[in-house]
Design a protein around this motif. Sequence first.
Motif, PDB file in Angstrom:
ATOM      1  N   GLU A  59     -16.514  57.372  11.893  1.00  0.00           N
ATOM      2  CA  GLU A  59     -15.507  58.443  11.736  1.00  0.00           C
ATOM      3  C   GLU A  59     -14.684  58.514  13.004  1.00  0.00           C
ATOM      4  N   LEU A  60     -13.373  58.561  12.831  1.00  0.00           N
ATOM      5  CA  LEU A  60     -12.461  58.616  13.980  1.00  0.00           C
ATOM      6  C   LEU A  60     -11.901  60.025  14.176  1.00  0.00           C
ATOM      7  N   THR A  61     -11.334  60.240  15.342  1.00  0.00           N
ATOM      8  CA  THR A  61     -10.795  61.574  15.658  1.00  0.00           C
ATOM      9  C   THR A  61      -9.609  61.937  14.771  1.00  0.00           C
ATOM     10  N   ASP A  62      -8.927  60.925  14.201  1.00  0.00           N
ATOM     11  CA  ASP A  62      -7.776  61.235  13.335  1.00  0.00           C
ATOM     12  C   ASP A  62      -8.215  61.565  11.904  1.00  0.00           C
ATOM     13  N   GLY A  63      -9.523  61.623  11.675  1.00  0.00           N
ATOM     14  CA  GLY A  63     -10.032  62.003  10.356  1.00  0.00           C
ATOM     15  C   GLY A  63     -10.283  60.827   9.432  1.00  0.00           C
ATOM     16  N   ASN A  64      -9.905  59.618   9.874  1.00  0.00           N
ATOM     17  CA  ASN A  64     -10.136  58.447   9.016  1.00  0.00           C
ATOM     18  C   ASN A  64     -11.576  57.945   9.128  1.00  0.00           C
ATOM     19  N   HIS A  65     -12.020  57.298   8.055  1.00  0.00           N
ATOM     20  CA  HIS A  65     -13.375  56.734   8.020  1.00  0.00           C
ATOM     21  C   HIS A  65     -13.306  55.277   7.640  1.00  0.00           C
ATOM     22  N   TYR A  66     -14.200  54.513   8.209  1.00  0.00           N
ATOM     23  CA  TYR A  66     -14.275  53.085   7.872  1.00  0.00           C
ATOM     24  C   TYR A  66     -15.727  52.713   7.638  1.00  0.00           C
ATOM     25  N   LEU A  67     -15.931  51.886   6.628  1.00  0.00           N
ATOM     26  CA  LEU A  67     -17.285  51.413   6.350  1.00  0.00           C
ATOM     27  C   LEU A  67     -17.352  49.939   6.732  1.00  0.00           C
ATOM     28  N   MET A  68     -18.152  49.636   7.736  1.00  0.00           N
ATOM     29  CA  MET A  68     -18.268  48.260   8.224  1.00  0.00           C
ATOM     30  C   MET A  68     -19.525  47.601   7.678  1.00  0.00           C
ATOM     31  N   LYS A  69     -19.462  46.266   7.600  1.00  0.00           N
ATOM     32  CA  LYS A  69     -20.639  45.551   7.103  1.00  0.00           C
ATOM     33  C   LYS A  69     -21.735  45.459   8.169  1.00  0.00           C
ATOM     34  N   GLU A  70     -21.334  45.478   9.437  1.00  0.00           N
ATOM     35  CA  GLU A  70     -22.288  45.298  10.533  1.00  0.00           C
ATOM     36  C   GLU A  70     -23.301  46.443  10.595  1.00  0.00           C
ATOM     37  N   LYS A  71     -24.477  46.120  11.137  1.00  0.00           N
ATOM     38  CA  LYS A  71     -25.471  47.175  11.356  1.00  0.00           C
ATOM     39  C   LYS A  71     -25.112  47.925  12.639  1.00  0.00           C
ATOM     40  N   LEU A  72     -25.709  49.102  12.784  1.00  0.00           N
ATOM     41  CA  LEU A  72     -25.378  49.950  13.926  1.00  0.00           C
ATOM     42  C   LEU A  72     -25.743  49.272  15.258  1.00  0.00           C
ATOM     43  N   ASP A  73     -26.880  48.581  15.290  1.00  0.00           N
ATOM     44  CA  ASP A  73     -27.283  47.886  16.523  1.00  0.00           C
ATOM     45  C   ASP A  73     -26.235  46.866  16.943  1.00  0.00           C
ATOM     46  N   GLU A  74     -25.714  46.143  15.957  1.00  0.00           N
ATOM     47  CA  GLU A  74     -24.689  45.124  16.260  1.00  0.00           C
ATOM     48  C   GLU A  74     -23.419  45.799  16.777  1.00  0.00           C
ATOM     49  N   LEU A  75     -23.045  46.892  16.148  1.00  0.00           N
ATOM     50  CA  LEU A  75     -21.837  47.608  16.555  1.00  0.00           C
ATOM     51  C   LEU A  75     -21.995  48.183  17.966  1.00  0.00           C
TER      52      LEU A  75
END
Lengths: 110, 235
Positions: A35-51
Amino acid sequence: MKKETITISSSQGKKKIQKDQILFCKQYLVGTLIELTDGNHYLMKEKLDELSQFLQTDAFFFVSNRELVNLEHLEAVFSDQVLLNNQKTFRINPIRKMALLRRIGQEVSL
Amino acid sequence: MLYRQRYEELSKQEDANTEERLLSHVSHRVRTPLNSVIGFSKLLMSGDVSRARTQEFAERIMDSGYQVLQYFQNLIDLSELESGMIKVKPSRISLNQLLTGIVGSYRDRLGTDRSIDLYLMNNEKDLTVFTDEYVLERVVNNVIELLRSHIDEGLVTIEYEVLNKERMSMEIRGIRSSEVNGHNASNSSESEEYDYFTWKAIQQLIGLINGKAACRSDDHEVIYTIVFPCELSTR
């Protein structure tokens, strides 16, 4: 000063985002939500550890195994919750809470 | 009328316990949330509840109320669809406004300590579409309800894309937080019956606006895709 950025690949294609715009990242069974400060959301394929390896900054803290919050947007720390400045709350256990308080330079008491 | 139709459908499956199953389903879907409303109201009236718990109980009461309302709305919709009483009334609607309203309403329902996170994804560009707002709202609400019963805990995302000038697609995706265990609610017979009714309402409502709905799933996620015709203009 140049803002640090990362390029994420989400279901909406590649997008360059500034690290300090990230409010939090949360891992699910299929990918990680940002979730970004501008209110947008993105769903990534990577796992949280990788990110988190790409984020590599002291500004981020794991409030649980699958939730990473940006401390630049931390509003308050309660007994078992942390509050971000978008009013989103996350549960935190006592051990992680002590580590968080140390990180942000607060006095830790049991 | 609706119960009779469902009864006849199930009868074709030569299920000896059809009537009991159907009654059990209706009973479960109405009595369970109503018992929740009564139980939590009693607790609140006892006055012996902390402020945090008061908020949680009030949220549970509201969610249960909405569950009953949605259930009866589906029954009414299905009955009215059969009798041809629902007429399509297309108008120009802001897709972001509609979906943001649905997401906001669900967040209020689910409360502060929610097990489901709900997000509208690519909302950078707003689209004005020419379609029936009531029908689209009912379809999206029903899909979210189905996903709630499927995933128990996790993430629901709503994402839409323009296929061409006349059609668009909406993907509503439920992603689990953790592996499915043996006690998953979606395995229960009551849940299957509920899914049947809700899915039927979705199919018939989307059919009204010449759209189609499809579902695919695996152990990790359940994805509903809705394709419907519309006239588009970008704001």
